[in-house]
Design a protein around this motif. Sequence first.
Motif, PDB file in Angstrom:
ATOM      1  N   ARG A 149       0.815  -1.228   0.000  1.00 14.84           N
ATOM      2  CA  ARG A 149       0.000   0.000   0.000  1.00 14.84           C
ATOM      3  C   ARG A 149       0.846   1.275   0.000  1.00 14.84           C
ATOM      4  O   ARG A 149       0.311   2.362  -0.199  1.00 14.84           O
ATOM      5  CB  ARG A 149      -0.925   0.011   1.222  1.00 14.84           C
ATOM      6  N   TYR A 150       2.141   1.146   0.258  1.00 16.25           N
ATOM      7  CA  TYR A 150       3.000   2.321   0.340  1.00 16.25           C
ATOM      8  C   TYR A 150       3.260   2.903  -1.054  1.00 16.25           C
ATOM      9  O   TYR A 150       3.286   2.172  -2.043  1.00 16.25           O
ATOM     10  CB  TYR A 150       4.360   1.966   0.949  1.00 16.25           C
ATOM     11  N   PRO A 151       3.505   4.218  -1.144  1.00 18.83           N
ATOM     12  CA  PRO A 151       4.026   4.775  -2.397  1.00 18.83           C
ATOM     13  C   PRO A 151       5.409   4.195  -2.660  1.00 18.83           C
ATOM     14  O   PRO A 151       6.084   3.703  -1.742  1.00 18.83           O
ATOM     15  CB  PRO A 151       4.083   6.279  -2.123  1.00 18.83           C
ATOM     16  N   ALA A 152       5.845   4.262  -3.905  1.00 18.51           N
ATOM     17  CA  ALA A 152       7.054   3.546  -4.332  1.00 18.51           C
ATOM     18  C   ALA A 152       8.264   3.843  -3.459  1.00 18.51           C
ATOM     19  O   ALA A 152       8.977   2.925  -3.032  1.00 18.51           O
ATOM     20  CB  ALA A 152       7.357   3.876  -5.789  1.00 18.51           C
ATOM     21  N   GLU A 153       8.517   5.130  -3.157  1.00 24.28           N
ATOM     22  CA  GLU A 153       9.719   5.473  -2.407  1.00 24.28           C
ATOM     23  C   GLU A 153       9.688   4.899  -0.987  1.00 24.28           C
ATOM     24  O   GLU A 153      10.718   4.528  -0.426  1.00 24.28           O
ATOM     25  CB  GLU A 153       9.921   6.986  -2.353  1.00 24.28           C
ATOM     26  N   ARG A 154       8.502   4.788  -0.410  1.00 23.57           N
ATOM     27  CA  ARG A 154       8.389   4.225   0.928  1.00 23.57           C
ATOM     28  C   ARG A 154       8.330   2.704   0.887  1.00 23.57           C
ATOM     29  O   ARG A 154       8.754   2.032   1.823  1.00 23.57           O
ATOM     30  CB  ARG A 154       7.153   4.789   1.626  1.00 23.57           C
ATOM     31  N   ALA A 155       7.795   2.165  -0.197  1.00 18.16           N
ATOM     32  CA  ALA A 155       7.677   0.718  -0.318  1.00 18.16           C
ATOM     33  C   ALA A 155       9.048   0.050  -0.299  1.00 18.16           C
ATOM     34  O   ALA A 155       9.237  -0.991   0.343  1.00 18.16           O
ATOM     35  CB  ALA A 155       6.940   0.353  -1.604  1.00 18.16           C
ATOM     36  N   TRP A 156      10.022   0.653  -0.980  1.00 12.47           N
ATOM     37  CA  TRP A 156      11.365   0.072  -0.988  1.00 12.47           C
ATOM     38  C   TRP A 156      11.950   0.031   0.415  1.00 12.47           C
ATOM     39  O   TRP A 156      12.579  -0.951   0.823  1.00 12.47           O
ATOM     40  CB  TRP A 156      12.284   0.883  -1.904  1.00 12.47           C
ATOM     41  N   LYS A 157      11.732   1.091   1.166  1.00 14.35           N
ATOM     42  CA  LYS A 157      12.241   1.134   2.535  1.00 14.35           C
ATOM     43  C   LYS A 157      11.559   0.084   3.397  1.00 14.35           C
ATOM     44  O   LYS A 157      12.210  -0.622   4.185  1.00 14.35           O
ATOM     45  CB  LYS A 157      12.031   2.529   3.125  1.00 14.35           C
ATOM     46  N   GLY A 158      10.242  -0.030   3.255  1.00 14.28           N
ATOM     47  CA  GLY A 158       9.502  -1.020   4.030  1.00 14.28           C
ATOM     48  C   GLY A 158       9.902  -2.437   3.662  1.00 14.28           C
ATOM     49  O   GLY A 158      10.047  -3.302   4.536  1.00 14.28           O
ATOM     50  N   PHE A 159      10.086  -2.678   2.364  1.00 16.52           N
ATOM     51  CA  PHE A 159      10.464  -4.019   1.918  1.00 16.52           C
ATOM     52  C   PHE A 159      11.861  -4.380   2.418  1.00 16.52           C
ATOM     53  O   PHE A 159      12.095  -5.495   2.892  1.00 16.52           O
ATOM     54  CB  PHE A 159      10.417  -4.100   0.394  1.00 16.52           C
ATOM     55  N   THR A 160      12.781  -3.429   2.331  1.00 19.25           N
ATOM     56  CA  THR A 160      14.143  -3.683   2.803  1.00 19.25           C
ATOM     57  C   THR A 160      14.153  -3.967   4.298  1.00 19.25           C
ATOM     58  O   THR A 160      14.869  -4.861   4.776  1.00 19.25           O
ATOM     59  CB  THR A 160      15.055  -2.491   2.489  1.00 19.25           C
ATOM     60  N   GLY A 161      13.356  -3.208   5.059  1.00 27.18           N
ATOM     61  CA  GLY A 161      13.263  -3.438   6.493  1.00 27.18           C
ATOM     62  C   GLY A 161      12.749  -4.831   6.806  1.00 27.18           C
ATOM     63  O   GLY A 161      13.247  -5.498   7.720  1.00 27.18           O
ATOM     64  N   LEU A 162      11.753  -5.294   6.043  1.00 26.92           N
ATOM     65  CA  LEU A 162      11.209  -6.631   6.249  1.00 26.92           C
ATOM     66  C   LEU A 162      12.250  -7.697   5.907  1.00 26.92           C
ATOM     67  O   LEU A 162      12.401  -8.687   6.627  1.00 26.92           O
ATOM     68  CB  LEU A 162       9.952  -6.815   5.396  1.00 26.92           C
ATOM     69  N   LEU A 163      12.971  -7.489   4.825  1.00 23.88           N
ATOM     70  CA  LEU A 163      14.017  -8.431   4.420  1.00 23.88           C
ATOM     71  C   LEU A 163      15.105  -8.540   5.488  1.00 23.88           C
ATOM     72  O   LEU A 163      15.526  -9.641   5.860  1.00 23.88           O
ATOM     73  CB  LEU A 163      14.620  -7.979   3.089  1.00 23.88           C
ATOM     74  N   LEU A 164      15.543  -7.395   6.000  1.00 17.84           N
ATOM     75  CA  LEU A 164      16.563  -7.398   7.054  1.00 17.84           C
ATOM     76  C   LEU A 164      16.023  -8.018   8.334  1.00 17.84           C
ATOM     77  O   LEU A 164      16.755  -8.695   9.065  1.00 17.84           O
ATOM     78  CB  LEU A 164      17.042  -5.972   7.320  1.00 17.84           C
ATOM     79  N   HIS A 165      14.754  -7.772   8.614  1.00 17.22           N
ATOM     80  CA  HIS A 165      14.116  -8.320   9.807  1.00 17.22           C
ATOM     81  C   HIS A 165      14.198  -9.843   9.815  1.00 17.22           C
ATOM     82  O   HIS A 165      14.478 -10.457  10.846  1.00 17.22           O
ATOM     83  CB  HIS A 165      12.659  -7.869   9.835  1.00 17.22           C
ATOM     84  N   VAL A 166      13.965 -10.455   8.659  1.00 14.73           N
ATOM     85  CA  VAL A 166      14.027 -11.913   8.559  1.00 14.73           C
ATOM     86  C   VAL A 166      15.468 -12.400   8.597  1.00 14.73           C
ATOM     87  O   VAL A 166      15.822 -13.304   9.356  1.00 14.73           O
ATOM     88  CB  VAL A 166      13.341 -12.398   7.266  1.00 14.73           C
ATOM     89  N   CYS A 167      16.331 -11.769   7.792  1.00 14.76           N
ATOM     90  CA  CYS A 167      17.682 -12.296   7.607  1.00 14.76           C
ATOM     91  C   CYS A 167      18.612 -12.025   8.787  1.00 14.76           C
ATOM     92  O   CYS A 167      19.612 -12.733   8.953  1.00 14.76           O
ATOM     93  CB  CYS A 167      18.295 -11.716   6.327  1.00 14.76           C
ATOM     94  N   SER A 168      18.317 -11.031   9.600  1.00 16.33           N
ATOM     95  CA  SER A 168      19.195 -10.736  10.737  1.00 16.33           C
ATOM     96  C   SER A 168      18.756 -11.453  12.005  1.00 16.33           C
ATOM     97  O   SER A 168      19.353 -11.283  13.057  1.00 16.33           O
ATOM     98  CB  SER A 168      19.250  -9.220  11.001  1.00 16.33           C
ATOM     99  N   SER A 169      17.701 -12.263  11.898  1.00 17.01           N
ATOM    100  CA  SER A 169      17.208 -13.034  13.041  1.00 17.01           C
ATOM    101  C   SER A 169      17.417 -14.515  12.759  1.00 17.01           C
ATOM    102  O   SER A 169      16.700 -15.093  11.933  1.00 17.01           O
ATOM    103  CB  SER A 169      15.724 -12.753  13.271  1.00 17.01           C
ATOM    104  N   PRO A 170      18.400 -15.150  13.400  1.00 21.97           N
ATOM    105  CA  PRO A 170      18.656 -16.571  13.135  1.00 21.97           C
ATOM    106  C   PRO A 170      17.425 -17.444  13.332  1.00 21.97           C
ATOM    107  O   PRO A 170      17.194 -18.384  12.557  1.00 21.97           O
ATOM    108  CB  PRO A 170      19.756 -16.915  14.144  1.00 21.97           C
ATOM    109  N   GLY A 171      16.613 -17.142  14.354  1.00 27.14           N
ATOM    110  CA  GLY A 171      15.418 -17.939  14.599  1.00 27.14           C
ATOM    111  C   GLY A 171      14.431 -17.843  13.461  1.00 27.14           C
ATOM    112  O   GLY A 171      13.876 -18.858  13.001  1.00 27.14           O
ATOM    113  N   ARG A 172      14.193 -16.645  12.982  1.00 24.79           N
ATOM    114  CA  ARG A 172      13.256 -16.456  11.873  1.00 24.79           C
ATOM    115  C   ARG A 172      13.809 -17.056  10.582  1.00 24.79           C
ATOM    116  O   ARG A 172      13.086 -17.693   9.810  1.00 24.79           O
ATOM    117  CB  ARG A 172      12.974 -14.969  11.665  1.00 24.79           C
ATOM    118  N   LEU A 173      15.074 -16.827  10.350  1.00 25.64           N
ATOM    119  CA  LEU A 173      15.678 -17.294   9.104  1.00 25.64           C
ATOM    120  C   LEU A 173      15.628 -18.815   9.012  1.00 25.64           C
ATOM    121  O   LEU A 173      15.409 -19.381   7.931  1.00 25.64           O
ATOM    122  CB  LEU A 173      17.120 -16.799   9.013  1.00 25.64           C
TER     123      LEU A 173
END
Length: 209
Positions: A149-173
């Motif tokens: 739902r985010y505009p493009a410039e915010r969507a990239w930031k939100g998507f990157t945050g979600l990607l880092l959220h998964v990959c920086s958590s050994p339990g989630r990953l």
Amino acid sequence: MTVPDSLADADGLATFAVATVLGFEDFGADAVVEAVRKSLPELADEYGEQVFAQLSSALRGAEGDGASPWSRRTRWPSLEDRVQRMERVEYAQLCRVRDALTLLVEASPALALARRAGVENSDVRHIEAVRALNRRTDEYLRRAEAVSRYPAERAWKGFTGLLLHVCSSPGRLSTFQQDVTVLDPALNDVPGLGRRVLARCMAASDGEA
């Protein structure tokens, strides 16, 4: 920051909010830690179960002197910790997580429309059943919908945050592949899912007319 996900989440948030205003000592460390556990069970995925033991210890220590429990023994991962965790993630695995999250974002508009319109088909029913059983999968879908739902410039930031959220958590990953593949085969054809949901919505609209 968001509406409660469940009655347990709402109860936990309410307890924690009142304790913040009136003082943690009025509730006791056990009650406050239980409130946090109800509202933020994903903390165990990111920091391990010991995070709740650390929080309990910090709160008990703060009860006697009125100090802030957050300044005591609870240690949250620093930026350096997170960078080091990311450096240990293989590039191929990072790409797999990225591709899976992209698929969830692409499917989000159709799934959101299906929920709002009450559309039911086998794919939508399967996804909703998975969400009800797996809180991590539900969280990924909710966050993917927010990104969509985010505009493009915010969507990239939100998507990157979600990607880092998964990959920086050994339990989630370690559980991510299982948490998203359980949605198969409902998301094997996202454009087709979108067309089927839209067709059901149009048919329902014509019937009402």
